[in-house]
Design a protein around this motif. Structure first.
Motif, PDB file in Angstrom:
ATOM      1  N   GLU A  63       9.566  -8.482   9.959  1.00 56.57           N
ATOM      2  CA  GLU A  63      10.443  -9.086   8.956  1.00 56.57           C
ATOM      3  C   GLU A  63       9.687  -9.475   7.695  1.00 56.57           C
ATOM      4  OE1 GLU A  63      12.227 -12.331  11.059  1.00 56.57           O
ATOM      5  OE2 GLU A  63      13.506 -11.019  12.262  1.00 56.57           O
ATOM      6  N   VAL A  64       8.384  -9.688   7.802  1.00 54.29           N
ATOM      7  CA  VAL A  64       7.555 -10.013   6.637  1.00 54.29           C
ATOM      8  C   VAL A  64       6.350  -9.075   6.636  1.00 54.29           C
ATOM      9  CG1 VAL A  64       8.223 -12.444   6.500  1.00 54.29           C
ATOM     10  CG2 VAL A  64       6.264 -11.803   7.868  1.00 54.29           C
ATOM     11  N   SER A  65       5.852  -8.803   5.448  1.00 48.87           N
ATOM     12  CA  SER A  65       4.657  -7.959   5.339  1.00 48.87           C
ATOM     13  C   SER A  65       3.418  -8.812   5.627  1.00 48.87           C
ATOM     14  CB  SER A  65       4.574  -7.356   3.937  1.00 48.87           C
ATOM     15  OG  SER A  65       4.346  -8.377   2.985  1.00 48.87           O
ATOM     16  N   VAL A  66       2.286  -8.131   5.751  1.00 50.65           N
ATOM     17  CA  VAL A  66       1.032  -8.837   6.019  1.00 50.65           C
ATOM     18  C   VAL A  66       0.673  -9.738   4.836  1.00 50.65           C
ATOM     19  CG1 VAL A  66      -1.436  -8.552   6.476  1.00 50.65           C
ATOM     20  CG2 VAL A  66       0.207  -7.008   7.541  1.00 50.65           C
ATOM     21  N   GLU A  67       0.942  -9.272   3.624  1.00 50.16           N
ATOM     22  CA  GLU A  67       0.660 -10.077   2.433  1.00 50.16           C
ATOM     23  C   GLU A  67       1.532 -11.341   2.421  1.00 50.16           C
ATOM     24  OE1 GLU A  67       1.484  -6.722   2.146  1.00 50.16           O
ATOM     25  OE2 GLU A  67      -0.600  -6.069   2.050  1.00 50.16           O
ATOM     26  N   GLU A  68       2.824 -11.154   2.715  1.00 56.67           N
ATOM     27  CA  GLU A  68       3.723 -12.316   2.779  1.00 56.67           C
ATOM     28  C   GLU A  68       3.284 -13.285   3.871  1.00 56.67           C
ATOM     29  OE1 GLU A  68       8.266 -11.910   2.092  1.00 56.67           O
ATOM     30  OE2 GLU A  68       7.558  -9.995   2.926  1.00 56.67           O
ATOM     31  N   TYR A  69       2.867 -12.708   4.988  1.00 57.43           N
ATOM     32  CA  TYR A  69       2.406 -13.547   6.099  1.00 57.43           C
ATOM     33  C   TYR A  69       1.222 -14.412   5.668  1.00 57.43           C
ATOM     34  CZ  TYR A  69      -0.005 -14.918  10.353  1.00 57.43           C
ATOM     35  OH  TYR A  69      -0.648 -15.642  11.316  1.00 57.43           O
ATOM     36  N   GLU A  70       0.244 -13.780   5.043  1.00 57.11           N
ATOM     37  CA  GLU A  70      -0.952 -14.523   4.614  1.00 57.11           C
ATOM     38  C   GLU A  70      -0.589 -15.598   3.595  1.00 57.11           C
ATOM     39  OE1 GLU A  70      -4.030 -14.592   5.717  1.00 57.11           O
ATOM     40  OE2 GLU A  70      -3.524 -13.100   7.248  1.00 57.11           O
ATOM     41  N   GLN A  71       0.282 -15.279   2.660  1.00 58.25           N
ATOM     42  CA  GLN A  71       0.688 -16.244   1.643  1.00 58.25           C
ATOM     43  C   GLN A  71       1.405 -17.436   2.279  1.00 58.25           C
ATOM     44  OE1 GLN A  71       3.571 -14.735  -1.108  1.00 58.25           O
ATOM     45  NE2 GLN A  71       3.299 -16.423  -2.552  1.00 58.25           N
ATOM     46  N   ARG A  72       2.342 -17.147   3.160  1.00 56.58           N
ATOM     47  CA  ARG A  72       3.099 -18.232   3.809  1.00 56.58           C
ATOM     48  C   ARG A  72       2.213 -19.038   4.761  1.00 56.58           C
ATOM     49  NH1 ARG A  72       8.985 -15.411   5.022  1.00 56.58           N
ATOM     50  NH2 ARG A  72       9.425 -14.901   2.853  1.00 56.58           N
ATOM     51  N   ARG A  73       1.287 -18.351   5.434  1.00 54.86           N
ATOM     52  CA  ARG A  73       0.384 -19.058   6.344  1.00 54.86           C
ATOM     53  C   ARG A  73      -0.478 -20.045   5.564  1.00 54.86           C
ATOM     54  NH1 ARG A  73      -4.475 -19.432   7.842  1.00 54.86           N
ATOM     55  NH2 ARG A  73      -5.228 -17.777   6.501  1.00 54.86           N
ATOM     56  N   ARG A  74      -0.969 -19.624   4.417  1.00 56.85           N
ATOM     57  CA  ARG A  74      -1.755 -20.532   3.578  1.00 56.85           C
ATOM     58  C   ARG A  74      -0.933 -21.744   3.154  1.00 56.85           C
ATOM     59  NH1 ARG A  74      -3.861 -15.799   1.329  1.00 56.85           N
ATOM     60  NH2 ARG A  74      -2.405 -15.905  -0.418  1.00 56.85           N
TER      61      ARG A  74
END
Length: 80
Positions: A63-74
């Protein structure tokens, strides 16, 4: 054969009535508990997964890309 003095109910009938009433109310409580939505009995509420777990599951489902994942995780971990 007459029980007691012949009038009214004997002690055994009062005991039977009390047991029946107790059984009835226990059954009512159990039915109400069974019909209410399930909840955690110890905590008093539903268990909610933490936001990071939800984000990991979203990544796993695609549902989310790896880039989105990293941004949201931060944002979740660091707050910025």
């Amino acid at each position: 054969m007459m029980w007691g003095n012949g009038y009214g109910m004997g002690w055994w009938m009062w005991l039977l009535m009390a047991a029946g009433t107790l059984t009835f109310w226990i059954a009512v409580v159990l039915v109400v508990r069974a019909l209410l939505p399930a909840r955690n009995r110890q905590g008093g509420g539903m268990d909610r997964p933490d936001p990071l777990t939800l984000l990991k599951e979203s990544l796993a489902r695609g549902e989310v890309s790896v880039e989105e994942y990293e941004q949201r995780r931060r944002l979740i971990v660091d707050g910025h």
